[in-house]
Scaffold this active site. Structure first.
Site, PDB file in Angstrom:
ATOM      1  N   LYS A  55       0.830  -1.206   0.000  1.00  0.00           N
ATOM      2  CA  LYS A  55       0.000   0.000   0.000  1.00  0.00           C
ATOM      3  C   LYS A  55       0.863   1.255   0.000  1.00  0.00           C
ATOM      4  O   LYS A  55       0.548   2.236  -0.657  1.00  0.00           O
ATOM      5  CB  LYS A  55      -0.923  -0.003   1.218  1.00  0.00           C
ATOM      6  CG  LYS A  55      -1.930  -1.128   1.149  1.00  0.00           C
ATOM      7  CD  LYS A  55      -3.039  -0.951   2.152  1.00  0.00           C
ATOM      8  CE  LYS A  55      -4.094  -2.023   1.983  1.00  0.00           C
ATOM      9  NZ  LYS A  55      -3.591  -3.377   2.348  1.00  0.00           N
ATOM     10  N   ARG A 131     -11.451  17.887  22.472  1.00  0.00           N
ATOM     11  CA  ARG A 131     -10.312  17.478  23.284  1.00  0.00           C
ATOM     12  C   ARG A 131     -10.236  18.368  24.529  1.00  0.00           C
ATOM     13  O   ARG A 131     -10.675  19.511  24.517  1.00  0.00           O
ATOM     14  CB  ARG A 131      -9.005  17.609  22.476  1.00  0.00           C
ATOM     15  CG  ARG A 131      -9.018  16.896  21.147  1.00  0.00           C
ATOM     16  CD  ARG A 131      -8.855  15.408  21.271  1.00  0.00           C
ATOM     17  NE  ARG A 131      -7.600  15.048  21.922  1.00  0.00           N
ATOM     18  CZ  ARG A 131      -7.312  13.798  22.290  1.00  0.00           C
ATOM     19  NH1 ARG A 131      -8.198  12.823  22.079  1.00  0.00           N
ATOM     20  NH2 ARG A 131      -6.170  13.517  22.858  1.00  0.00           N
ATOM     21  N   GLY A 171      -8.641  12.921  25.543  1.00  0.00           N
ATOM     22  CA  GLY A 171     -10.018  12.603  25.173  1.00  0.00           C
ATOM     23  C   GLY A 171     -10.917  12.517  26.399  1.00  0.00           C
ATOM     24  O   GLY A 171     -12.096  12.835  26.347  1.00  0.00           O
TER      25      GLY A 171
HETATM   26  P1  TTP Z   1      -8.141   5.919  27.525  1.00  0.00           P
HETATM   27  O1  TTP Z   1      -8.624   7.021  28.381  1.00  0.00           O
HETATM   28  O2  TTP Z   1      -9.118   5.286  26.599  1.00  0.00           O
HETATM   29  O3  TTP Z   1      -6.892   6.354  26.628  1.00  0.00           O
HETATM   30  P2  TTP Z   1      -5.841   7.542  26.808  1.00  0.00           P
HETATM   31  O4  TTP Z   1      -6.003   8.216  28.122  1.00  0.00           O
HETATM   32  O5  TTP Z   1      -4.510   6.948  26.518  1.00  0.00           O
HETATM   33  O6  TTP Z   1      -6.181   8.537  25.632  1.00  0.00           O
HETATM   34  P3  TTP Z   1      -7.340   9.676  25.564  1.00  0.00           P
HETATM   35  O7  TTP Z   1      -6.635  10.991  25.506  1.00  0.00           O
HETATM   36  O8  TTP Z   1      -8.067   9.398  24.304  1.00  0.00           O
HETATM   37  O9  TTP Z   1      -8.201   9.512  26.765  1.00  0.00           O
HETATM   38  O10 TTP Z   1      -7.577   4.741  28.429  1.00  0.00           O
HETATM   39  C1  TTP Z   1      -6.663   5.003  29.493  1.00  0.00           C
HETATM   40  C2  TTP Z   1      -5.573   3.967  29.509  1.00  0.00           C
HETATM   41  O11 TTP Z   1      -6.111   2.670  29.733  1.00  0.00           O
HETATM   42  C3  TTP Z   1      -4.834   3.855  28.180  1.00  0.00           C
HETATM   43  O12 TTP Z   1      -3.815   4.818  28.064  1.00  0.00           O
HETATM   44  C4  TTP Z   1      -4.297   2.459  28.254  1.00  0.00           C
HETATM   45  C5  TTP Z   1      -5.368   1.709  29.005  1.00  0.00           C
HETATM   46  N1  TTP Z   1      -6.217   0.982  28.048  1.00  0.00           N
HETATM   47  C6  TTP Z   1      -5.756  -0.202  27.502  1.00  0.00           C
HETATM   48  O13 TTP Z   1      -4.664  -0.677  27.821  1.00  0.00           O
HETATM   49  N2  TTP Z   1      -6.537  -0.867  26.606  1.00  0.00           N
HETATM   50  C7  TTP Z   1      -7.754  -0.380  26.202  1.00  0.00           C
HETATM   51  O14 TTP Z   1      -8.432  -1.003  25.366  1.00  0.00           O
HETATM   52  C8  TTP Z   1      -8.213   0.870  26.765  1.00  0.00           C
HETATM   53  C9  TTP Z   1      -9.536   1.452  26.355  1.00  0.00           C
HETATM   54  C10 TTP Z   1      -7.418   1.504  27.683  1.00  0.00           C
END
Ligand code: TTP
Ligand code: MG
Length: 321
Positions: A55, A131, A171
């Site tokens: 790709k 955000r 997020g």
């Molecule tokens: P999130 O809040 O979904 O991710 P984030 O904080 O990294 O990014 P965002 O700015 O979008 O909120 O989840 C928090 C942490 O939990 C993520 O950094 C890692 C862990 N996690 C996993 O390991 N596997 C998963 O499927 C999810 C949803 C989270």
């Protein structure tokens, strides 16, 4: 950019494996210092497989990807993606609405029968799509910390997730709540019985996501909060962490998810098991199936978990894969 659009497409269709492959590929490409111009060059980069290399060559030669033109056409995908932005709405619910013929948020608002929370998710759609700046994540954390410490001074509140990795914006807001000698039950009851009701009264918390869990279970509270003097609702997760599991929970909730996956894989290769509660040794497996839970080696100390795994310490800002 083209690969990123493919990644977005696979994310919204819930194609887990392709999502991973594209993320890995994009990150590997970003790290290159010279332009990659052929399949062979792409193929020589670790993390880029045969099909992705094809790709990349196509994009280099034609400036676009045929497959992408195809995926862009799918109206249903776009609708599902829009529905997925509704707080609490997963792929199953989004697909169901699309299959029932709802085409837009206003369709849902006007014609669908919605739960109370779905209606709130819809009303606050644009809030949750935005955000959250680093400083604001910190401010939400401070409100919760103050409320918690006014009940128990020794209880700690740590902001995890993308914030801890140093992201400029996040997020959602992930708060780990713990105390050195506390059990899960102690943290949970402090938060659910005292702090959450108080923060609702103060007007900081706005809604709690409905959970089907019986009381006395579960290790988190999810909902939305708003800072005094502002109007935008933010998604907030309160994570209840027993003192004995603090280090493992810190690793898990700092992420990112791909970094976690690679740590877990490494543990497994060494006959151990890493999860959000601890690092376990002497785990017996039959293929994918765990035959025993193993023996806890470390749960409390984040650095020590890296050590036992034989991984050099990696500060949160570098846990981006
Ligand atoms: P999130 O809040 O979904 O991710 P984030 O904080 O990294 O990014 P965002 O700015 O979008 O909120 O989840 C928090 C942490 O939990 C993520 O950094 C890692 C862990 N996690 C996993 O390991 N596997 C998963 O499927 C999810 C949803 C989270
Ligand atoms: Mg987060």
């Amino acid at each position: 950019e083209v690969l990123q659009q493919m990644l977005d497409y696979y994310t919204r269709t819930g194609d887990h494996w392709r999502t991973l492959a594209y993320r890995k590929g994009i990150n590997a490409l970003r790290r290159q210092t010279k332009k990659i111009k052929s399949k062979a060059e792409a193929r020589s980069i670790p993390g880029i497989g045969e099909r992705l290399a094809d790709k990349i060559e196509e994009i280099v030669l034609t400036d676009h990807l045929r497959r992408l033109n195809h995926t862009n056409e799918s109206e249903a995908d776009k609708i599902i993606q829009e529905f997925l932005g509704i707080y609490g709405c997963g792929l199953a619910q989004a697909s169901k609405w699309a299959a029932q013929g709802y085409r837009s948020l206003s369709d849902l608002r006007e014609r669908a029968s919605l739960t109370k929370n779905q209606r709130i998710g819809l009303e606050r759609y644009h809030d949750f799509a935005q955000r959250i700046p680093h400083k604001e994540v910190e401010a939400h954390g401070a409100v919760v910390r103050r409320a918690i410490q006014s009940v128990d001074k020794e209880m700690q509140v740590i902001i995890g997730g993308s914030y801890r990795r140093g992201a400029q914006d996040s997020g959602d807001i992930d708060l780990l709540i713990t105390k050195s000698e506390a059990t899960l039950e102690q943290v949970r009851s402090l938060v659910l019985d005292t702090v959450v009701p108080q923060l609702f009264r103060e007007g900081f918390l706005q809604i709690g996501l409905q959970t089907s869990r019986r009381t006395g279970e579960g290790s988190k509270w999810q909902g939305a909060s708003v800072l005094p003097g502002t109007t935008i609702w933010r998604r907030l997760d309160l994570l209840f962490v027993p003192g004995a599991e603090f280090g493992a929970a810190m690793i898990y909730f700092t992420g990112n998810d791909i970094f976690n996956r690679s740590m877990r894989l490494l543990a497994r290769r060494k006959g151990m098991c890493l999860n959000q509660r601890g690092l376990f040794k002497d785990v017996m497996r039959n293929g994918q199936m765990k035959l025993n839970p193993g023996r806890l080696v470390e749960g409390r100390d984040e650095r020590r978990i890296f050590e036992v795994l034989g991984v050099p310490w990696r500060p949160p800002e570098l846990r981006i894969c």
